[in-house]
Enzyme design. Structure first.
Site, short mmCIF file in Angstrom:
data_model
loop_
_atom_site.label_atom_id
_atom_site.label_comp_id
_atom_site.label_asym_id
_atom_site.label_seq_id
_atom_site.Cartn_x
_atom_site.Cartn_y
_atom_site.Cartn_z
N ASP A 120 38.09 41.07 42.27
CA ASP A 120 39.45 40.51 42.26
C ASP A 120 40.17 40.95 40.97
OD1 ASP A 120 41.66 39.09 43.09
OD2 ASP A 120 40.77 37.10 42.87
N GLU A 121 41.49 40.90 40.96
CA GLU A 121 42.30 41.24 39.78
C GLU A 121 41.89 42.61 39.23
OE1 GLU A 121 44.75 39.31 38.96
OE2 GLU A 121 44.23 37.28 39.59
N LYS A 160 45.63 38.39 48.61
CA LYS A 160 44.53 39.26 48.16
C LYS A 160 43.26 38.46 47.92
CE LYS A 160 46.78 40.80 44.61
NZ LYS A 160 48.03 40.08 44.88
N THR A 161 43.40 37.38 47.18
CA THR A 161 42.22 36.58 46.88
C THR A 161 41.69 35.95 48.17
OG1 THR A 161 43.04 36.17 44.65
CG2 THR A 161 41.35 34.68 45.45
N GLN A 191 50.90 43.16 38.13
CA GLN A 191 50.36 42.02 37.41
C GLN A 191 49.33 42.42 36.36
OE1 GLN A 191 49.73 38.27 39.74
NE2 GLN A 191 50.03 39.62 41.48
N ARG A 201 54.02 32.38 40.43
CA ARG A 201 53.08 31.27 40.56
C ARG A 201 53.69 30.13 41.37
NH1 ARG A 201 49.43 33.78 40.81
NH2 ARG A 201 50.91 35.47 40.62
P1 ATP Z 1 47.98 36.71 43.27
O1 ATP Z 1 48.50 38.11 43.23
O2 ATP Z 1 48.91 35.76 42.64
O3 ATP Z 1 46.56 36.60 42.84
P2 ATP Z 1 47.07 36.72 45.99
O4 ATP Z 1 47.57 37.97 46.59
O5 ATP Z 1 45.66 36.69 45.55
O6 ATP Z 1 48.04 36.29 44.83
P3 ATP Z 1 46.40 34.35 47.45
O7 ATP Z 1 46.25 33.44 46.31
O8 ATP Z 1 45.18 34.84 48.13
O9 ATP Z 1 47.34 35.57 47.05
O10 ATP Z 1 47.34 33.70 48.55
C1 ATP Z 1 48.57 33.10 48.23
C2 ATP Z 1 48.82 31.89 49.11
O11 ATP Z 1 49.12 32.31 50.43
C3 ATP Z 1 47.61 30.99 49.21
O12 ATP Z 1 48.05 29.66 49.27
C4 ATP Z 1 46.99 31.41 50.54
O13 ATP Z 1 46.24 30.38 51.10
C5 ATP Z 1 48.22 31.74 51.36
N1 ATP Z 1 47.96 32.72 52.43
C6 ATP Z 1 47.42 33.93 52.28
N2 ATP Z 1 47.36 34.57 53.48
C7 ATP Z 1 47.86 33.73 54.39
C8 ATP Z 1 48.07 33.79 55.82
N3 ATP Z 1 47.74 34.86 56.53
N4 ATP Z 1 48.64 32.72 56.41
C9 ATP Z 1 48.98 31.63 55.70
N5 ATP Z 1 48.81 31.51 54.39
C10 ATP Z 1 48.26 32.54 53.73
MG MG Z 2 44.78 36.40 43.65
#
Ligand code: ATP
Ligand code: MG
Length: 738
Positions: free
Chosen positions: A231-232, A41-42, A267, A613
């Site tokens: 975000d969040e 997402k981020t 979350q 995490r």
């Molecule tokens: P959270 O809910 O914990 O905030 P998130 O959904 O925001 O998580 P991110 O932090 O954006 O997730 O991504 C999680 C990990 O996965 C990061 O290390 C990111 O670089 C990696 N990632 C995300 N998308 C891809 C992709 N398409 N290919 C490879 N790695 C990815």
């Molecule tokens: Mg995130």
């Protein structure tokens, strides 16, 4: 879909999966990315920002991006600039709700009757102001604590409600039924003082933007912020939501709503601060034509970690529900380990970290995530002892916390009357009417005569230099210190410390405080006294503290991150340690008492945040005995331990005593350690059979069976029985097991 043909192969896009790419490239419509942890997402939000800039859809100044913390804002800035080839990006509106709202309000303060140089008051001032108002309105501020009133006013503000939006009875009984009137007076007083509190920052902006007279201004902002990113999103409160909605109505070039929010209902962990997960559900209604994108592939964690997290969160009834999968490795199972007590837990975690280190892991890749602030102390001490670099994120190290420094100052003056710095720190804490001027007089006198502050007090109090009332207070304080000092040889140092904190009024000061962090500070004070138990005497303890304080962290050195679960949201680490999974600590008793099932589900979401995490390794632990709030508690493993799916965890114990979940025992190494400690402290008793019993000993009781001694109080023993929990028995009824 707006898509620039030349951008098809942009390197920042090629790494995305189709759903992520859709979220990045759908830039002219409302988008909600609703997806589980670690699904990117981020990353989507960051890439979207870069994409909008790179494709020339907007200049940096036309983007409004909201993050949950300042640290996340900084990270996003760096990530976007990296995606765009390293050029720094300037002039955009990127930050937390507070930071962005402050910046906006400074420009338009006059529209709500403030000057642009308004001051932002903190919770202390807030309470002081309310107290004054209550006094003049004849409201009993002993019965209705000003801080509690401030908290209620804050909750109104979180929900976007001004005094004029409320009917007179909405404050219920509070402030003798006059809360809403008090709120109104408070707002008008703030205006006179050209000040606002944190809640006002957004509330004033909402008022301004909603006023038909300022329609032009609103239109201008909508034109300015062509793109809004959040975000969040699951943790936004109503006021934040209202502000976003105002800005995002028709802000796009063709009048569309250009807003992209990303979040995860699982979350949502700030309900206690007014966050409304329902904002996610309303998104489609408020922004018609919204595209809801779900991401299901988790890129962060191994399959075992992800399955364990899914298993736990599956116990929540109130959730939207989603499927998460990973293409990655199975990885290693989560380690779940029961230990004797907190010290054994810290020792074990230290050992595991050293092993990771031997395998070439950098400490930067490792985090310890705790539920409550006081838990950090045991890890800090252990890491210092082992020479493992660490940093406490989102707060000071344990011994640097304000209340700990204050308490230590009391202990230092008790042990060493000429410790002027310590004395100065607490001479008027809690307030006893000794002002700066008095302290200056004392210092000037002491310097002149080359004596300590302590002696200066005695000498000056024999003169008429100071008002009689001040003299009396100073002499009483000096007398207290003399009395406490005289008790050092005879009284147990932990008891003396508790006594000092009580008699000085220091603990009471925090007990009376309605500050959101007051309960945490009281817990820390109890933890401080508990920590002293590991030392023989007050001076030995103070010497240890001096050494601990000396070990400064080097910010360039790789170090373990220690932080709370709340503070870890959005972050990721290769290895994550999750200690203290015990009923009452996690899930937190307070949260369950205050909010029942809702509170429990929020705690469970915290567990989900914690596990997710971890990228490669996760270690969960609980102790059979926890010294919590100064008392030994016969702890029961957290219900969340039971909820971990068995196929994905490996339970560990040296002696094979560890049973499943809540009927767990503890391992023998912990027992031995506790025994060693009990020996150190000479806490023993000799029973009627002539056996010497110490804490940690295994014993048998005719009626209750086998158990372990956890506390000895002359001839009374607290025993954790293998079957049937903790009981207090007489020592003559037990015999030692060899
Ligand atoms: P959270 O809910 O914990 O905030 P998130 O959904 O925001 O998580 P991110 O932090 O954006 O997730 O991504 C999680 C990990 O996965 C990061 O290390 C990111 O670089 C990696 N990632 C995300 N998308 C891809 C992709 N398409 N290919 C490879 N790695 C990815
Ligand atoms: Mg995130």
């Amino acid at each position: 879909m707006t898509k620039s043909p030349t951008m098809d192969d942009a390197p920042y896009l090629s790494g995305l999966n189709p759903a992520q790419r859709e979220a990045v490239e759908t830039i002219n419509d409302p988008v909600l990315v609703l997806a589980g942890a670690g699904t990117g997402k981020t990353r989507v939000l960051t890439t979207r920002l870069a994409h909008i800039l790179q494709t020339g859809h907007a200049f940096p100044g036309e983007i409004l991006a909201v993050t949950f913390t300042n640290k996340a804002a900084q990270e996003m800035k760096e990530r976007v600039s990296h995606l765009m080839g390293g050029a720094p990006v300037e002039g955009w509106w990127l930050g937390t709700f507070h930071a962005l709202a402050t910046r906006m309000l400074r420009r338009h303060a006059e529209l709500v009757g403030l000057g642009s140089n308004f001051t932002i008051i903190d919770p202390d001032d807030q309470a002081r102001l309310l107290k004054q108002l209550m006094e003049s309105a004849g409201i009993d501020h002993k019965k209705w604590a000003p801080r509690a009133m401030a908290a209620m006013i804050d909750r109104f503000k979180d929900r976007g409600r001004r005094p004029t939006d409320l009917s007179a009875d909405e404050g219920g009984e509070a402030a003798g039924g006059k809360l809403v009137a008090l709120y109104a007076q408070y707002q008008s007083r703030l205006k006179t003082l050209n000040a606002c509190d944190f809640g006002d920052l957004l509330l004033h902006m909402i008022t301004i933007l909603r006023d038909p007279q300022n329609a032009d201004l609103l239109a201008e902002y909508r034109r300015r912020f062509r793109y809004i990113l959040v975000d969040e999103y699951q943790d936004t409160n109503v006021a934040q939501y209202m502000w976003l909605r105002l800005l995002a109505q028709g802000n796009g070039r063709n009048g569309e709503n250009n807003i992209c929010c990303v979040g995860d209902d699982d979350q949502s962990i700030y309900g206690w601060r007014g966050a409304e997960v329902g904002n996610i559900l309303k998104f489609e209604t408020d922004f018609p034509g919204a595209k809801i994108i779900r991401l299901e592939e988790n890129y962060r964690s191994t399959a075992h970690i992800l399955s364990a997290a899914n298993g736990v969160i599956g116990h929540n009834a109130d959730r939207l529900g989603k499927n998460l999968f990973t293409d990655g490795d199975q990885g290693e199972k989560l380690i779940v380990r029961g230990l004797w007590d907190g010290e054994a837990e810290a020792r074990w975690i230290g050992e595991e970290i050293e092993q990771l280190q031997h395998r070439g892991w950098s400490l930067d890749r490792i985090a310890v995530l705790v539920r409550a602030g006081f838990q950090t102390r045991e890890f800090e001490e252990r890491f210092i002892q082992l020479g493992l670099a660490y940093k406490v994120i989102g707060g000071p190290r344990f011994y640097e916390r304000m209340e700990i420094r204050d308490a230590l100052a009391y202990l230092r003056v008790t042990a060493q009357p000429v410790d002027d710095l310590a004395l100065e720190r607490i001479i008027n804490l809690p307030r006893r009417g000794i002002g700066d001027a008095t302290v200056q007089t004392l210092y000037a006198y002491a310097r002149n005569k080359g004596i300590s502050l302590h002696s200066a007090i005695h000498e000056l109090c024999e003169t008429d230099e100071m008002r009689p009332k001040v003299r009396e207070t100073l002499l009483r304080l000096a007398g207290d210190f003399a009395r406490w000092r005289s008790l050092i040889p005879t009284m147990k140092h932990t008891e003396l410390a508790s006594m000092i904190l009580d008699e000085s009024g220091y603990s009471a000061m925090w007990q009376a405080s309605k500050d959101a962090d007051a309960p945490g500070r009281l817990e820390n004070l109890k933890e401080l006294v508990a920590a002293m138990d590991e030392f023989e005497s007050l001076p030995a303890f103070l010497e240890h503290i001096a050494l601990v304080m000396e070990s400064r962290d080097d910010q360039y050195q790789a170090s373990i991150s220690i932080m709370t679960l709340h503070g870890a949201k959005g972050l990721e680490f290769d290895a994550v340690f999750l200690p203290g999974w015990e009923e009452g600590l996690f899930p937190s008793q307070r949260s369950m008492d205050e909010n029942g099932l809702r509170g429990l589900e929020e705690e469970r979401r915290l567990a989900y945040v914690g596990i997710t995490r971890a990228r490669q390794r996760a270690f969960i632990s609980f102790a059979a005995n926890r010294r919590m709030y100064g008392n030994w508690i016969n702890a029961v493993p957290s219900r969340f331990v039971d909820e971990l799916p068995k196929d994905h965890i490996e339970t560990q114990s040296d002696s094979g005593l560890y049973g499943a979940g809540r009927s767990a025992h503890w391992d023998s190494s912990g027992v031995q350690a506790a025994q060693r400690r009990a020996d150190n402290h000479d806490r023993r008793t000799i029973n009627a059979h002539g056996e010497t019993l110490s804490r940690g000993d295994r014993v048998n009781h005719d009626k209750f069976g086998d158990g372990t001694i956890i506390h000895i109080d002359s001839h009374k023993l607290d025993i954790a029985f293998d079957r049937g929990g903790k009981k207090r028995v007489m020592d003559s009824f037990v015999s030692k097991i060899d």
